[in-house]
Motif scaffolding. Structure first.
Motif, PDB file in Angstrom:
ATOM      1  N   ASP A 377       7.739  -2.501   1.834  1.00 41.67           N
ATOM      2  CA  ASP A 377       8.048  -1.990   0.284  1.00 41.67           C
ATOM      3  C   ASP A 377       7.570  -0.552   0.420  1.00 41.67           C
ATOM      4  OD1 ASP A 377       8.452  -4.670  -0.598  1.00 41.67           O
ATOM      5  OD2 ASP A 377       6.374  -5.201  -0.477  1.00 41.67           O
ATOM      6  N   LEU A 378       6.969   0.064   1.166  1.00 39.45           N
ATOM      7  CA  LEU A 378       6.423   1.435   1.276  1.00 39.45           C
ATOM      8  C   LEU A 378       7.637   2.357   1.529  1.00 39.45           C
ATOM      9  CD1 LEU A 378       3.179   1.471   3.265  1.00 39.45           C
ATOM     10  CD2 LEU A 378       3.513   1.548   0.726  1.00 39.45           C
ATOM     11  N   ARG A 379       8.677   1.730   2.308  1.00 37.85           N
ATOM     12  CA  ARG A 379       9.980   2.732   2.725  1.00 37.85           C
ATOM     13  C   ARG A 379       9.275   4.004   3.134  1.00 37.85           C
ATOM     14  NH1 ARG A 379      14.606   0.450   0.064  1.00 37.85           N
ATOM     15  NH2 ARG A 379      14.128  -1.574  -0.026  1.00 37.85           N
ATOM     16  N   LEU A 380       8.449   4.018   4.115  1.00 38.78           N
ATOM     17  CA  LEU A 380       8.017   5.182   4.719  1.00 38.78           C
ATOM     18  C   LEU A 380       8.874   5.879   5.665  1.00 38.78           C
ATOM     19  CD1 LEU A 380       4.390   4.353   5.951  1.00 38.78           C
ATOM     20  CD2 LEU A 380       5.228   5.473   3.850  1.00 38.78           C
ATOM     21  N   PRO A 381       9.461   7.392   5.220  1.00 37.41           N
ATOM     22  CA  PRO A 381      10.418   8.081   6.389  1.00 37.41           C
ATOM     23  C   PRO A 381       9.827   8.140   7.569  1.00 37.41           C
ATOM     24  CG  PRO A 381       9.048   9.385   4.891  1.00 37.41           C
ATOM     25  CD  PRO A 381       8.494   8.060   4.329  1.00 37.41           C
TER      26      PRO A 381
END
Length: 461
Positions: A377-381
């Protein structure tokens, strides 16, 4: 003005709703009414109210439930219970549940009006307290503890303070804390982003102008220095000031007076100057882009705000505070980080610092299920360097295979390739900053004017 205030009246008796509505409307409030608990909950979920009145008994529940709901989800909304005459027990229970007061039937209008004034005053006090708590510099790490100590010390003086640090670390927050903890706390705090003001308007914005002093000056205008009189002027991104404005700013600081455009006399000012930038101001002084005499004037005391990667032990505390704030804004019970999400945040380098953490969690809240945020859910790059492939054996020795070089076009294709990278970076920053161009420019480390130029050049709407 009371005309912008709003109230919610919840009662199944039409006569009571009309009486209260008429009284509050005459006091300048906008009033919504509901005849049952379900309707009240729907209205509360759609807008915020400055106060609420609810009957003790409702067709589909009790006013007590509504008070508990408002106390937990909408703590900024004072709520009063409407009780039957002499029902002291219900009134006491309402106060314990979070009601600020109660009114008995038949309603005394004088008592009601006084209660409304008290409720509105209470609402303002709660907002002020919330603002103050939001302005606290969260963290238990050594760097942030030392910074808080320094803020307390410099707040007592009147010396100019220069706040350095990367984009997104909270430089304006530090400036506000210095103002709030000092003797000027009751006077204005005026922040200005020096990179967001067009060059041709800077002098008018900072010093004001007189009617008729130039084309378009149809009335006298107060400048930022006059607006901050007695208080604090915070010059964010001060490095973006052009040289001609640096000269004028230096003179104002030295003379403690300003002359509006078109005026014949100077006006004395009493303003404390705080300034900040994410760039290295020493480098700009060395290469002639920033005046050394102005630098020494604004840099009497320097405070450095540490990047988030230097205080990783504060990430959990900051994330919890941000999630509680988002839950209150969204009217949700709350959000929590799963173990995999907490670990991912702890090891992420946060090039955008606290501001990036806020953006990541706001996005994650929209994507998560049942209030629990997982790593996906964080969708960290992916900002980590290219990993070294599995080691291979050559002549009996273990040797790391070097990573394959990045494929970059050459010749005529190179400008198009660079432009595509620029476009992608700008579009990503705009999305993450909800299309706020000033914030996107700061995130990218460029000036607002440079952002406008690139948007026009690349044809980005």
């Amino acid at each position: 003005m009371l005309s912008t205030r709003s109230a919610l009246i919840v009662d199944d008796e039409r006569d009571i709703r009309e009486l209260l509505s008429l009284t509050l409307t005459r006091m300048g409030l906008k009033v919504d009414t509901a005849a049952d608990l379900a309707s009240a909950q729907k209205l509360l979920g759609g807008k915020s109210y400055d106060l609420c009145f609810t009957d003790m008994r409702l067709p589909d529940g009790s006013g007590q439930l509504l008070i508990e709901l408002i106390a937990s989800r909408y703590p900024d909304t004072p709520v009063a219970m409407i009780t039957a005459h002499g029902n002291v027990d219900a009134a006491v229970q309402a106060l314990k549940a979070g009601a600020f007061d109660f009114v008995s039937k038949p309603v005394d209008l004088h008592v009601l009006r006084r209660m409304v004034q008290n409720a509105l005053q209470l609402s303002e006090q709660r907002r002020a307290q919330l603002q103050l708590s939001n302005n606290k510099l969260l963290g238990d790490s050594t760097p942030i503890t030392q910074l808080r100590s320094m803020i307390a010390k410099v707040a007592r003086s009147q010396a100019p303070v220069f706040i350095s640090g990367e984009s997104g670390v909270g430089k304006e927050l530090v400036a506000r804390l210095i103002h709030e903890q000092g003797p000027r706390a009751e006077a204005p705090f005026v922040p200005v982003n020096c990179g967001a003001i067009p060059t041709e308007l800077m002098e008018s914005e900072f010093f004001g102008h007189r009617k008729g002093s130039f084309t378009g000056a149809i009335a006298d205008k107060e400048g930022l220095f006059q607006a901050a009189q007695g208080g604090t002027l915070f010059l964010d991104e001060v490095a973006e000031l052009p040289l001609h404005m640096q000269v004028k700013l230096l003179r104002v600081i030295q003379e403690k007076s300003v002359r509006p455009i078109g005026a014949n006399t100077e006006n004395p000012i009493d303003v404390r100057i705080l300034s900040a930038t994410h760039t290295n101001l020493n480098d700009r002084v060395q290469d002639g882009r920033f005046r050394h005499d102005l630098f020494y004037r604004i840099n009497v005391i320097e405070l450095h705000v540490p990047p988030l990667r230097k205080r990783t032990e504060d990430i959990a505390l900051l994330a919890d505070a941000i999630l509680r704030k988002l839950a209150a804004e969204n009217g949700d019970p709350g959000y929590q980080l799963a173990a995999d999400a907490s670990k991912a945040l702890r090891y992420y380098p946060f090039p955008g610092n606290v501001r990036e953490l806020e953006n990541i969690l706001e996005r994650a809240v929209a994507l998560c299920d049942a209030g629990t945020i997982h790593e996906e859910d964080l969708r960290l790059p992916s900002n980590s360097p290219t990993p070294v492939p599995t080691e291979v054996v050559r002549n009996g020795d273990e040797v790391a295979e070097p990573p394959a070089p990045m494929s970059v076009p050459s010749g005529d294709a190179l400008p198009d390739f660079i432009e595509s990278l620029e476009r992608e970076a700008i579009q990503k920053a705009l999305i993450e900053c909800k299309y706020n161009k000033t914030k996107a420019a700061a995130k990218l480390g460029i000036t607002f004017r440079a952002m406008r130029y690139k948007l026009k050049k690349l044809g980005i709407e």
